[in-house]
Motif scaffolding. Structure first.
Motif, PDB file in Angstrom:
ATOM      1  N   GLY A   1      30.023  10.302 -14.660  1.00  0.00           N
ATOM      2  CA  GLY A   1      29.295   9.776 -15.798  1.00  0.00           C
ATOM      3  C   GLY A   1      28.235   8.784 -15.363  1.00  0.00           C
ATOM      4  N   PRO A   2      27.390   8.346 -16.252  1.00  0.00           N
ATOM      5  CA  PRO A   2      26.313   7.407 -15.906  1.00  0.00           C
ATOM      6  C   PRO A   2      26.879   6.047 -15.518  1.00  0.00           C
ATOM      7  N   SER A   3      26.260   5.407 -14.507  1.00  0.00           N
ATOM      8  CA  SER A   3      26.694   4.089 -14.062  1.00  0.00           C
ATOM      9  C   SER A   3      25.863   3.018 -14.748  1.00  0.00           C
ATOM     10  N   THR A   4      26.439   1.824 -14.838  1.00  0.00           N
ATOM     11  CA  THR A   4      25.700   0.706 -15.434  1.00  0.00           C
ATOM     12  C   THR A   4      24.872  -0.021 -14.396  1.00  0.00           C
ATOM     13  N   LEU A   5      24.997   0.322 -13.104  1.00  0.00           N
ATOM     14  CA  LEU A   5      24.256  -0.323 -12.033  1.00  0.00           C
ATOM     15  C   LEU A   5      23.258   0.640 -11.417  1.00  0.00           C
ATOM     16  N   SER A   6      22.152   0.075 -10.941  1.00  0.00           N
ATOM     17  CA  SER A   6      21.111   0.873 -10.305  1.00  0.00           C
ATOM     18  C   SER A   6      20.891   0.378  -8.880  1.00  0.00           C
ATOM     19  N   PRO A   7      20.603   1.300  -7.952  1.00  0.00           N
ATOM     20  CA  PRO A   7      20.337   0.880  -6.570  1.00  0.00           C
ATOM     21  C   PRO A   7      18.976   0.202  -6.444  1.00  0.00           C
ATOM     22  N   VAL A   8      18.936  -0.888  -5.670  1.00  0.00           N
ATOM     23  CA  VAL A   8      17.700  -1.634  -5.417  1.00  0.00           C
ATOM     24  C   VAL A   8      17.559  -1.795  -3.907  1.00  0.00           C
ATOM     25  N   TYR A   9      16.412  -1.363  -3.373  1.00  0.00           N
ATOM     26  CA  TYR A   9      16.182  -1.398  -1.925  1.00  0.00           C
ATOM     27  C   TYR A   9      14.949  -2.257  -1.657  1.00  0.00           C
ATOM     28  N   LEU A  10      15.125  -3.332  -0.842  1.00  0.00           N
ATOM     29  CA  LEU A  10      14.049  -4.285  -0.586  1.00  0.00           C
ATOM     30  C   LEU A  10      13.761  -4.387   0.912  1.00  0.00           C
ATOM     31  N   VAL A  11      12.475  -4.464   1.231  1.00  0.00           N
ATOM     32  CA  VAL A  11      12.020  -4.575   2.611  1.00  0.00           C
ATOM     33  C   VAL A  11      11.042  -5.744   2.695  1.00  0.00           C
ATOM     34  N   ALA A  12      11.068  -6.488   3.810  1.00  0.00           N
ATOM     35  CA  ALA A  12      10.163  -7.618   4.004  1.00  0.00           C
ATOM     36  C   ALA A  12       9.255  -7.376   5.203  1.00  0.00           C
ATOM     37  N   ARG A  13       7.999  -7.782   5.072  1.00  0.00           N
ATOM     38  CA  ARG A  13       7.029  -7.723   6.160  1.00  0.00           C
ATOM     39  C   ARG A  13       6.316  -9.071   6.244  1.00  0.00           C
ATOM     40  N   LEU A  14       5.869  -9.421   7.453  1.00  0.00           N
ATOM     41  CA  LEU A  14       5.103 -10.647   7.605  1.00  0.00           C
ATOM     42  C   LEU A  14       3.682 -10.488   7.105  1.00  0.00           C
ATOM     43  N   ALA A  15       3.104  -9.314   7.333  1.00  0.00           N
ATOM     44  CA  ALA A  15       1.720  -9.049   6.947  1.00  0.00           C
ATOM     45  C   ALA A  15       1.599  -7.598   6.502  1.00  0.00           C
ATOM     46  N   GLU A  16       0.472  -7.285   5.889  1.00  0.00           N
ATOM     47  CA  GLU A  16       0.260  -5.958   5.320  1.00  0.00           C
ATOM     48  C   GLU A  16       0.405  -4.858   6.370  1.00  0.00           C
ATOM     49  N   ASP A  17      -0.142  -5.088   7.564  1.00  0.00           N
ATOM     50  CA  ASP A  17      -0.129  -4.057   8.597  1.00  0.00           C
ATOM     51  C   ASP A  17       0.983  -4.274   9.621  1.00  0.00           C
ATOM     52  N   GLY A  18       1.935  -5.161   9.339  1.00  0.00           N
ATOM     53  CA  GLY A  18       3.010  -5.440  10.282  1.00  0.00           C
ATOM     54  C   GLY A  18       4.235  -4.582  10.029  1.00  0.00           C
ATOM     55  N   PRO A  19       5.156  -4.560  10.993  1.00  0.00           N
ATOM     56  CA  PRO A  19       6.390  -3.788  10.831  1.00  0.00           C
ATOM     57  C   PRO A  19       7.339  -4.491   9.867  1.00  0.00           C
ATOM     58  N   SER A  20       8.301  -3.755   9.363  1.00  0.00           N
ATOM     59  CA  SER A  20       9.319  -4.372   8.517  1.00  0.00           C
ATOM     60  C   SER A  20      10.236  -5.223   9.387  1.00  0.00           C
ATOM     61  N   LEU A  21      10.712  -6.336   8.827  1.00  0.00           N
ATOM     62  CA  LEU A  21      11.589  -7.257   9.556  1.00  0.00           C
ATOM     63  C   LEU A  21      13.003  -6.693   9.587  1.00  0.00           C
ATOM     64  N   THR A  22      13.602  -6.715  10.762  1.00  0.00           N
ATOM     65  CA  THR A  22      14.926  -6.126  10.927  1.00  0.00           C
ATOM     66  C   THR A  22      16.024  -7.162  11.115  1.00  0.00           C
ATOM     67  N   ASP A  23      15.657  -8.451  11.153  1.00  0.00           N
ATOM     68  CA  ASP A  23      16.674  -9.481  11.358  1.00  0.00           C
ATOM     69  C   ASP A  23      16.124 -10.820  10.885  1.00  0.00           C
TER      70      ASP A  23
END
Length: 355
Positions: free
Chosen positions: A95-117
């Motif tokens: 059945g339908p869940s009351t929670l939704s998955p949320v996935y967040l990523v952080a970067r230092l700058a627009e052209d930089g890699p995502s932070l892994t730690d």
């Protein structure tokens, strides 16, 4: 047969939920300022000062690859929580869940890699509770973050060292993904004597302040007692840096700019030396104990005071007068401090100061 079909449905639902997201799956919502999903780097959260003043382990050095724009290691240090619709008792089907998955990523700058730690995530409710404070809903630490949240609007504070950003997210049914641009970088400080001589005697620390003064004419301290060579993660901006060599008057000040996605390295140069004071009956003689000391400027202002047979101070280069008090008698002499010229300053008991 009916039981087998139900098990198969549940396994399918679980498999879809834990399938990893690729970099192409992560998007940054293009929302207008003030709308859900819009980023608010300096947004003040009512009655919740801890939200904007909670660095993520500032004593832990950041990965140099991330600060310098190197390749990031794929994956996340934040565990992914499996998600699957619950089985309803009426139909035996998910059945339908009351929670939704949320996935967040952080970067230092627009052209930089995502932070892994080194990233700390805090999710707050959008509206204050009965005590007038925003309720902390969820936290995560590591690289990217994976939450399960009820649909609605939230504040998300992303901290990376002393760098931080507050964003709004709008969670709806289905997957919500967002990339947070921290617009941050790093600074690495060092100190030497003028002439590029290494400082091997004494202790050097740095204090990092905001460049602008507040209404009381003071600068806000951002990071204090930073050791040489330590990498400090900061929001992109210009900072006022104070280098303190010893605990008296050997200080150097400089304004240093931190660029987003870059590591800024800066070296300051000190003109100072370490001097040890001695009261003696003759040159090269034994130091007299129970002596009180005052070091003055040529104009008579007190620079530092101390007690003992061998007090040692790090002083800025220049001219000084020292007064030694022993058994209610005063002795004095003038001396000069030259850069990196460490040594002893002897005060002879024959130099009795008239009172």
């Amino acid at each position: 047969m009916r039981v087998t079909r139900l098990i198969a449905c549940a396994l399918c639902a679980l498999g879809l939920a834990i399938q990893p997201l690729s970099a192409q799956d992560v998007v940054t919502p293009q929302a207008k300022p003030g709308e859900p999903g819009a980023s608010a780097p300096n947004a003040a959260l009512p009655d919740d000062p801890a939200l904007l003043n909670a660095p993520a382990a500032p004593d832990t050095p950041p990965p140099l690859g991330s600060l310098l724009g190197g390749n990031a290691v794929p994956g996340s240090s934040t565990p992914v929580v499996p998600y699957a619709p619950a089985i309803t008792p009426d139909t035996g089907m998910p059945g339908p869940s009351t929670l939704s998955p949320v996935y967040l990523v952080a970067r230092l700058a627009e052209d930089g890699p995502s932070l892994t730690d080194g990233v700390r995530w805090r999710v707050y409710a959008n509206t204050p509770n009965d005590q007038g404070k925003l309720e902390l809903v969820a936290t995560a630490q590591g690289g990217d973050a994976d939450f399960r949240l009820a649909p609605g609007d939230y504040f998300v504070h992303t901290a990376y060292g002393y760098a931080g950003r507050t964003s709004r997210i709008a969670v709806r049914n289905g997957l919500t993904s967002q990339t947070v641009m921290l617009n941050a970088g790093g600074i690495k400080l060092d100190a030497q004597f003028s002439g590029q001589q290494p400082i091997q005697t004494g202790r050097v620390v740095f204090d990092i302040y905001e460049r602008d003064f507040d209404s009381r004419g003071e600068r806000k301290l951002v990071a204090g007692n930073v050791k040489p060579g330590a990498i400090v993660r900061l929001n992109a901006d210009t900072y006022h840096v104070v280098s303190r060599y010893g605990a008296v008057n050997a200080t150097v000040r400089a304004d240093i700019r931190v660029e987003p996605g870059k590591l800024t390295e800066a070296t300051v140069y000190h003109n100072a030396a370490r001097v040890t004071l001695k009261l003696v009956n003759q040159s090269g003689g034994e130091a007299i104990a129970n002596t009180k000391w005052s070091v003055l400027t040529p104009g008579g202002d007190v620079v530092v005071e101390g007690t003992g047979a061998f007090p040692a101070f790090i002083l800025a280069a220049g001219e000084y007068q020292v007064i030694a008090r022993n058994e209610d008698k005063l002795y004095s002499r003038e001396f000069e401090v030259n850069t990196a010229n460490h040594g002893e300053v002897e005060v002879l008991t024959s130099s009795l100061l008239k009172q």
